[in-house]
Design a protein around this motif. Structure first.
Motif, PDB file in Angstrom:
ATOM      1  N   THR A 113      49.738   8.763  29.192  1.00 29.11           N
ATOM      2  CA  THR A 113      50.271   7.699  30.039  1.00 29.11           C
ATOM      3  C   THR A 113      49.507   7.634  31.357  1.00 29.11           C
ATOM      4  O   THR A 113      48.806   8.574  31.747  1.00 29.11           O
ATOM      5  CB  THR A 113      51.752   7.940  30.345  1.00 29.11           C
ATOM      6  OG1 THR A 113      51.877   9.123  31.156  1.00 29.11           O
ATOM      7  CG2 THR A 113      52.556   8.111  29.064  1.00 29.11           C
ATOM      8  N   GLU A 115      50.813   7.746  34.226  1.00 30.88           N
ATOM      9  CA  GLU A 115      51.375   8.769  35.107  1.00 30.88           C
ATOM     10  C   GLU A 115      50.743  10.126  34.832  1.00 30.88           C
ATOM     11  O   GLU A 115      50.402  10.863  35.763  1.00 30.88           O
ATOM     12  CB  GLU A 115      52.889   8.858  34.928  1.00 30.88           C
ATOM     13  CG  GLU A 115      53.662   7.637  35.403  1.00 30.88           C
ATOM     14  CD  GLU A 115      53.577   6.453  34.438  1.00 30.88           C
ATOM     15  OE1 GLU A 115      53.120   6.638  33.280  1.00 30.88           O
ATOM     16  OE2 GLU A 115      53.958   5.335  34.842  1.00 30.88           O
ATOM     17  N   GLU A 116      50.564  10.464  33.559  1.00 32.34           N
ATOM     18  CA  GLU A 116      49.946  11.742  33.202  1.00 32.34           C
ATOM     19  C   GLU A 116      48.498  11.814  33.680  1.00 32.34           C
ATOM     20  O   GLU A 116      48.025  12.867  34.104  1.00 32.34           O
ATOM     21  CB  GLU A 116      50.002  11.951  31.690  1.00 32.34           C
ATOM     22  CG  GLU A 116      51.401  12.207  31.151  1.00 32.34           C
ATOM     23  CD  GLU A 116      51.456  12.175  29.642  1.00 32.34           C
ATOM     24  OE1 GLU A 116      52.345  12.832  29.072  1.00 32.34           O
ATOM     25  OE2 GLU A 116      50.606  11.500  29.005  1.00 32.34           O
ATOM     26  N   ALA A 121      49.982   3.337  40.265  1.00 31.07           N
ATOM     27  CA  ALA A 121      50.860   2.285  39.742  1.00 31.07           C
ATOM     28  C   ALA A 121      50.406   0.903  40.192  1.00 31.07           C
ATOM     29  O   ALA A 121      50.525  -0.079  39.446  1.00 31.07           O
ATOM     30  CB  ALA A 121      52.298   2.550  40.185  1.00 31.07           C
TER      31      ALA A 121
END
Length: 358
Positions: A113, A115-116, A121
């Protein structure tokens, strides 16, 4: 003709690379095979020194006759390979001391992802834009291809879009989900970036990915396409966001520069300039500079006042913007990156020292 013994040795080295979570395999005549593990080069000392005959056998095993002919003519070759049925690699063959050498970069199929991976964002949100230009830039080995793959995966899993990529070589194979993805390799499926993009002007395409910006003809097609309601994701090589803008501007002569800057100001959505640094405790950390194309930023681009954009970036962190030195300081203070490594990559070491001390 490739020897079965030579190929068995080669496949053993690939297996070791996978078992040890390595990223690269380097083969050079006169040396033992080398792996890159956690950023460090590690020789396989238990293996024999590579001979010219073994390198020739490995090359003949990996590449087609056409690719070998190109290598012989140009003394260099970049290609994508699928080995051991599931491992995909970016291969770079070249000449060293008169003999073939080979560097293989493992392209992991695992989907992580945003985020990973640490992709901001604010950058991911730009994929929801109806059209415009998004630039992903950074030096070699900075994770740009992975960032682009993640952006495309978000679109692919959530939007019914028609996506065309122009890459050299194609590193990741992207299966279609909600979107339809067509991948074209420059030099094999299409003559060059500019002609491939020119053909899209009247095509039903929503998203285009451009793997490089080699000339003004490509830049012109990118700007025209991004101003026609399509999302264009461009991969660049500058270390900084402002540098990416300067690279586009400087492709144009004086007579066309003002027009190009107007097109660039109109089209730009944002720029992420990224680097990968060793993570404290092992692994890697993505550190990103983010420029978002607000109205003040667009005005400075049109007026060719690119150097002043940094001031906006420094005062717009709440909006999602951040300079590279600020991002490095944040990563260091969070204990993700060693202070020495962060400072080594700072644009302004003195400013970085001030930032990291606050």
């Amino acid at each position: 003709m490739d020897s079965p013994t030579d190929i068995l040795h080669f496949e053993k080295w690939l297996g070791v690379l996978g078992e040890r979570n390595g990223t690269d395999l380097h083969l050079t005549v006169g040396n033992a095979p080398l792996l890159r593990l956690d950023g460090q080069i590690v020789p396989l000392l238990e293996e024999e020194i590579l001979t010219p005959e073994r390198m020739d056998a490995i090359m003949a095993h990996l590449f087609s006759e056409a690719e070998l002919a190109e290598f012989k003519a140009k003394k260099e070759l970049i290609a994508s390979l699928t080995l051991k049925k599931i491992m995909r690699f970016r291969a770079h063959a070249f000449i060293s001391r008169g003999f073939p050498s080979l560097s293989l970069r493992y392209v992991s199929a695992a989907e992580r992802t945003a985020e990973e991976l640490g992709i901001p964002a604010a950058v991911m949100a730009l994929t929801d834009s109806g059209g415009g230009l998004l630039i992903i830039t950074g030096p070699f080995d900075s994770g740009k291809t992975t960032t682009v793959k993640t952006l495309l995966s978000k679109i692919n899993h959530s939007q019914a879009k028609y996506i065309i990529t122009f890459e050299k070589p194609i590193e990741y194979l992207l299966p279609s989900d909600k979107a339809a993805i067509i991948q074209r390799e420059v030099g094999r499926d299409v003559a060059d970036y500019a002609s491939g993009l020119a053909a899209l002007a009247e095509e039903d395409v929503n998203v285009a990915v451009v793997g490089a910006l080699p000339d003004v003809a490509t830049a012109e097609q990118v700007l025209q396409l991004a101003n026609s309601g399509r999302l264009v994701i461009l991969i660049g090589s500058s270390r900084q966001a402002i540098g990416a803008l300067e690279q586009i501007r400087d492709l144009y002569g004086e007579a066309d520069r003002a027009r190009a800057l107007n097109l660039l100001g109109d089209a730009l959505l944002g720029i992420v300039a990224q680097i990968l640094l060793p993570k404290v405790g092992g692994g890697w950390v993505l550190v990103s500079e983010v420029l978002l194309a607000t109205n003040p930023v667009k005005s400075l681009i049109r007026d060719n006042k690119l150097a002043q954009i940094k001031n906006i970036m420094q005062t717009s962190r709440a909006a999602g913007m951040i300079t590279l030195d600020n991002a490095l300081a944040s990563a260091s203070k969070a204990g993700l990156v060693a202070l020495k490594d962060a400072k080594e990559h700072a644009i302004d070491p003195n400013q970085f020292t001030i930032l990291v001390s606050h």
